[in-house]
Write an enzyme that holds these catalytic residues in place. Structure first.
Site, PDB file in Angstrom:
ATOM      1  N   ARG A   1     -44.946 -32.873  51.399  1.00 43.78           N
ATOM      2  CA  ARG A   1     -46.340 -33.235  51.639  1.00 43.78           C
ATOM      3  C   ARG A   1     -47.178 -31.982  51.866  1.00 43.78           C
ATOM      4  O   ARG A   1     -46.833 -31.119  52.675  1.00 43.78           O
ATOM      5  CB  ARG A   1     -46.423 -34.150  52.873  1.00 43.78           C
ATOM      6  CG  ARG A   1     -47.835 -34.458  53.366  1.00 43.78           C
ATOM      7  CD  ARG A   1     -48.541 -35.447  52.472  1.00 43.78           C
ATOM      8  NE  ARG A   1     -49.927 -35.666  52.883  1.00 43.78           N
ATOM      9  CZ  ARG A   1     -50.334 -36.604  53.736  1.00 43.78           C
ATOM     10  NH1 ARG A   1     -49.444 -37.415  54.302  1.00 43.78           N
ATOM     11  NH2 ARG A   1     -51.604 -36.759  54.018  1.00 43.78           N
TER      12      ARG A   1
ATOM     13  N   ARG B   1     -50.308 -37.521  47.402  1.00 39.80           N
ATOM     14  CA  ARG B   1     -49.256 -36.974  48.251  1.00 39.80           C
ATOM     15  C   ARG B   1     -47.893 -37.509  47.823  1.00 39.80           C
ATOM     16  O   ARG B   1     -47.781 -38.642  47.327  1.00 39.80           O
ATOM     17  CB  ARG B   1     -49.521 -37.263  49.724  1.00 39.80           C
ATOM     18  CG  ARG B   1     -49.480 -38.690  50.220  1.00 39.80           C
ATOM     19  CD  ARG B   1     -50.660 -39.567  49.849  1.00 39.80           C
ATOM     20  NE  ARG B   1     -51.960 -39.016  50.148  1.00 39.80           N
ATOM     21  CZ  ARG B   1     -52.631 -39.277  51.265  1.00 39.80           C
ATOM     22  NH1 ARG B   1     -52.123 -40.079  52.184  1.00 39.80           N
ATOM     23  NH2 ARG B   1     -53.828 -38.761  51.452  1.00 39.80           N
TER      24      ARG B   1
ATOM     25  N   ASP C   1     -46.428 -40.203  52.489  1.00 43.34           N
ATOM     26  CA  ASP C   1     -47.400 -40.385  53.558  1.00 43.34           C
ATOM     27  C   ASP C   1     -46.820 -41.395  54.539  1.00 43.34           C
ATOM     28  O   ASP C   1     -46.454 -42.516  54.135  1.00 43.34           O
ATOM     29  CB  ASP C   1     -48.727 -40.894  52.983  1.00 43.34           C
ATOM     30  CG  ASP C   1     -49.807 -41.023  54.038  1.00 43.34           C
ATOM     31  OD1 ASP C   1     -49.763 -40.272  55.026  1.00 43.34           O
ATOM     32  OD2 ASP C   1     -50.697 -41.884  53.875  1.00 43.34           O
TER      33      ASP C   1
END
Length: 275
Positions: free
Chosen positions: A207, A216, A219
């Site tokens: 990330r 991303r 998450d």
């Protein structure tokens, strides 16, 4: 890293004490408060705990409902301080005219209280949201679930993986679709300790936090922690936007159909969003 805010010598009059005459005549009380807070993210009063508000809270307690014990006054003040977002609070209440019966200079009681975000040791249920839209989303979620299982918690349930559209800010460039899921756990970790562990999993999963709502690899968000409410900007609980997100509510309902978010059944929230 935390900051410390102190305010000392807040003076007020209240009718507190064990003796009957203390209930009839207000006497002076002096309050000192020390707060541990998150560092302010910006040069704004909205990013910290206002010592003016805390002083007003202390005065309101001193001038308010009568209490037998100084400890009770200090505890009431600490509760208000923590409700404003402080991580920890130490409150000292002085009673300089206490009916001691011998010469003395001061009587004081200090209480130290942890806020809900740093208070560990109690086993609580937590709801976690998982998402990925870079690379192999299912593989990233599989790795995150495996990493959760290695933490000091019990992984009670994981929803099916759902493919969802990305949530974009106005004018933001398109992104790949997300793979989303929700997991429930029980843990004795404090919410901030749990958050730190989740962020370590995110870092190990690649990330990179370049911009808000950016794509991303993984998450991990804390949606809700049983019995915990927080206005702290580092971790607001329940999650302030979870009730607006079907990609959180629908997988959550799959594993906990009777769950509530901030007192509202998630089934009702889902129905409203689907209209």
């Amino acid at each position: 890293m935390t900051d410390t805010i102190r305010i000392e010598g807040v003076r007020g009059y209240g009718a507190h004490g064990v003796l009957a005459e203390e209930k009839l005549r207000a006497q002076p009380f002096v309050v000192d408060v020390e707060m541990e807070v998150e560092p302010a993210a910006a040069d704004s009063i909205e990013c910290t705990v206002s010592y003016a508000d805390v002083a007003a809270d202390a005065l309101a307690v001193v001038e308010g409902e009568s209490a037998d014990l100084v400890e009770t006054l200090a505890d009431r003040i600490a509760e208000r301080v923590l409700a404003r977002g402080a991580l920890r609070a130490a409150v000292t209440v002085h009673k300089p005219e206490a009916p001691v019966g011998v010469p003395f200079s001061d009587v004081s009681v200090t209480v130290r209280r942890n806020g809900p975000l740093v208070d560990g040791g109690t086993i609580r249920r937590a709801v976690l949201a998982l998402g990925s839209n870079l690379g192999d989303g299912r593989a990233h979620l599989d790795a995150a679930v495996e990493a959760l299982g290695a933490l000091d918690l019990h992984l009670t349930a994981v929803s099916d993986y759902l493919s969802t559209d990305p949530l974009l800010a106005p004018g933001q460039e398109p992104q790949p679709r997300y793979t989303n899921a929700v997991a429930t756990v029980t843990t004795a970790m404090s919410p901030l300790a749990l958050l730190a562990e989740l962020q370590r999993i995110e870092v190990r999963g690649g990330r990179v936090r370049e911009r808000r709502w950016g794509p991303r690899t993984i998450d991990l968000d804390i949606v809700d922690v049983e019995g915990v409410a927080s206005v702290n900007p580092r971790l607001t609980l329940p999650h302030p936007r979870a009730g607006e997100r079907l990609f959180v509510l629908e997988p959550w309902a799959q594993i906990e159909p009777e769950a509530t978010l901030d007192g509202v059944p998630i089934a009702s929230l889902i129905e409203k969003l689907r209209r």
